[in-house]
Write an enzyme that holds these catalytic residues in place. Structure first.
Site, PDB file in Angstrom:
ATOM      1  N   ASP A 219       0.829  -1.194   0.000  1.00 53.41           N
ATOM      2  CA  ASP A 219       0.000   0.000   0.000  1.00 53.41           C
ATOM      3  C   ASP A 219       0.873   1.258   0.000  1.00 53.41           C
ATOM      4  O   ASP A 219       1.874   1.334   0.724  1.00 53.41           O
ATOM      5  CB  ASP A 219      -0.874  -0.027   1.267  1.00 53.41           C
ATOM      6  CG  ASP A 219      -1.913   1.072   1.290  1.00 53.41           C
ATOM      7  OD1 ASP A 219      -2.730   1.118   0.366  1.00 53.41           O
ATOM      8  OD2 ASP A 219      -1.899   1.883   2.237  1.00 53.41           O
ATOM      9  N   GLU A 268      14.500 -14.027  -0.772  1.00 51.38           N
ATOM     10  CA  GLU A 268      14.727 -15.286  -0.052  1.00 51.38           C
ATOM     11  C   GLU A 268      13.539 -16.238  -0.219  1.00 51.38           C
ATOM     12  O   GLU A 268      13.596 -17.379   0.208  1.00 51.38           O
ATOM     13  CB  GLU A 268      14.961 -15.002   1.437  1.00 51.38           C
ATOM     14  CG  GLU A 268      16.268 -14.278   1.698  1.00 51.38           C
ATOM     15  CD  GLU A 268      16.446 -14.004   3.189  1.00 51.38           C
ATOM     16  OE1 GLU A 268      16.044 -14.851   4.018  1.00 51.38           O
ATOM     17  OE2 GLU A 268      16.966 -12.917   3.504  1.00 51.38           O
TER      18      GLU A 268
END
Ligand code: TEU
Length: 532
Positions: A219, A268
């Site tokens: 957002d 990751e």
């Protein structure tokens, strides 16, 4: 994790799953209610996963469901690592992740890095600790201007109206400092220059990724960095939607380092995607957000801001393609979301609005890249512009002194079945009133009808997923009569849009799908055809 995470598609040579995915945006308050309190929840979403599988979408984007006092429909988060009981708590989210994955759907969540709720423990601590404390340094507290500090520290307005600053009462009982909130007063902006803020956000991302979510919509991804010294704005915008690129509240250069930090963590989790909400006009500046070490995708709102006019549509498409091609990123397409007036209404409402929305979804689904469908668009819902004032919930209504009604009109709950409100959305009273005229727009009314908006979406999504003609990252414009548009995808799909008020003759080719019935080889006004 379930097998779909394993099949991440990031292996050698394979395109990542999100590159041309159809995302379905769930505004949870309005999607489906399972407990009769009138507010949609994750239990409701879970019951409807079969519907979304039938629709054929690849992924969900679930608007904020974390703990929140709901001053801005959940975009005011008081605990980013828990699910609000209103939405069913953590168990409900775990069930969504597992069951969506079983149905081969990815799950992305909305995170809110730019601000917290004013009820977040950090903000409560900041209020209690007083000026110059480390607690206040996680936000933007400043002394006011004027002799007694009674004027806000700068002239920034809040996006929802009124000043972007609120003065606090200090622990000694006197009026004291001011804090920055670019949105509602219940949404204090975080100070991302403070390393604790990034560290906490890292924890939040890992928390959800470790639970199996497939990525995030971030957002206000363009607003997280603030300019040095928080300078005054040169021009105060008259309307919250008319923001320019030099608005100091957004798009400050420091934001890119923040996105690089976020990307390092997401890397990751190779299957995960980050999608930024980025309101910026300039192409070069847009492209900067999706450089290889920043966000994977960013919303491009050009198409949603474009009238149903072929030249403008072509410009919007070209523009969005150019913006990402400079940095070899993928385009994204969106016709509406929970902040924007629904497309049926934007395109003129009534039968014409419906026809044009049908034409535009075929145009959009024919484009290369990721597509975002806002819940209810597949039913052809119009905006509800006559909600009674007493029903309005968007903070904009109060903050603008009742001059802007805000975004509730595009957030009215979805009609599922039956012939009168609440149309199976809830067994209680829906949080926003639903128009009785929606009886013909319910899922039940549309599911079996081949000519419905819902059937058009289903057919378009399926063809897009399975047909080789949709392959390739590019498109080529074709000569077309005035008032029309035509382009061909690398894979061979030809998309023709007729925005004139008369039928046009289609070019040669087999018809794959049209947004309106043909008469012979003639494509009616306000419609689109796919040819191969
Ligand atoms: O929106 C950010 C944003 O800039 C929009 O608010 C837009 O300017 C406005 O809605 C006018 O249409 C995001 C969310 O999408 C929105 O729902 C939230 O209210 C806002 O952030 C604050 O979190």
């Amino acid at each position: 994790m379930t097998d779909i995470s394993a099949a991440a598609g990031d292996g050698a040579g394979q395109a990542p799953w999100w590159r041309s995915a159809v995302f379905y945006q769930v505004y949870p308050r309005s999607f489906a209610d399972s407990d009769g309190d009138g507010v949609g929840d994750l239990g409701g979403l879970r019951e409807k996963l079969g519907y979304l599988e039938l629709l054929g979408v690849d992924a969900l984007w679930i608007c904020p469901v974390m703990r929140s006092p709901m001053a801005d429909g959940g975009y005011d988060v008081s605990d980013p690592r828990d699910i609000d009981p209103l939405f069913g708590g953590m168990a409900a989210m775990d069930a969504i992740i597992a069951e969506a994955h079983d149905r081969d759907m990815r799950v992305t969540m909305d995170l809110v890095p730019n601000h917290t709720s004013d009820r977040h423990p950090w903000f409560r601590a900041a209020l209690a600790a007083g000026p110059a404390s480390p607690e206040r340094a996680r936000y933007w507290f400043r002394d006011g201007r004027g002799p007694d500090g009674a004027e806000p520290p700068n002239n920034w307005p809040s996006i929802f109206g009124g000043p972007a600053w609120t003065r606090v009462i200090e622990p000694d009982g006197r009026p004291g400092q001011w804090y920055l909130h670019v949105f509602a007063a219940e949404q204090p902006d975080l100070n991302w220059e403070n390393p604790e803020v990034a560290a906490d956000f890292e924890q939040t991302m890992r928390f959800w990724l470790d639970r199996g979510v497939d990525g995030f919509r971030l957002d206000v991804a363009h607003g997280m960095a603030k300019p040095d010294g928080l300078p005054d704005m040169a021009h105060i915008p008259t309307h919250m939607l008319h923001l320019d690129d030099d608005d100091p509240r957004f798009n400050n250069p420091g934001v890119h380092d923040l996105h690089r930090g976020i990307r390092k963590i997401i890397n990751e989790y190779p299957h995960a995607v980050s999608i930024g909400e980025v309101w910026v006009h300039d192409n070069t500046r847009f492209g900067e957000y999706v450089r290889p070490d920043e966000l994977h995708l960013a919303f491009n709102f050009r198409l949603a801001q474009t009238a149903f006019e072929p030249e403008r549509i072509r410009e919007a498409v070209d523009n969005s393609l150019r913006a990402v091609s400079q940095v070899a990123a993928s385009p994204t397409w969106t016709l509406s979301n929970h902040d924007i007036e629904r497309e049926v209404t934007r395109y003129g409402g009534g039968a014409v609005g419906q026809a044009r929305a049908r034409a535009m979804i075929l145009l959009e689904m024919a484009l290369p890249g990721a597509v975002f469908v806002y819940n209810g668009a597949e039913l052809g819902l119009p905006n509800v512009d006559d909600l009674p004032e007493a029903a309005l919930r968007d903070p904009t209504w109060e903050r603008s002194g009742h001059t802007e009604r805000g975004r509730d009109g595009c957030r009215v709950p979805l009609p599922w079945e039956g012939d009168r409100p609440p149309f199976g959305f809830t067994t209680g009273t829906p949080w926003l009133p639903m128009p009785p005229q929606w009886a013909g727009l319910t899922v039940e009314a549309q599911l079996e009808r081949l000519d419905s908006m819902l059937s058009l979406y289903r057919m378009a999504i399926e063809l897009r997923a399975v047909r080789p003609e949709f392959a390739g990252p590019g498109l080529e414009w074709y000569g077309s009569p005035p008032g029309c548009l035509a382009f061909r995808r690398d894979g061979g799909l030809l998309c023709v849009l007729n925005a004139t008020d008369a039928p046009i003759l289609l070019p040669a080719g087999d018809v794959l799908l049209t947004s309106a019935p043909l008469s012979g080889r003639k494509l009616p006004a306000n419609s689109t055809a796919w040819l191969i």
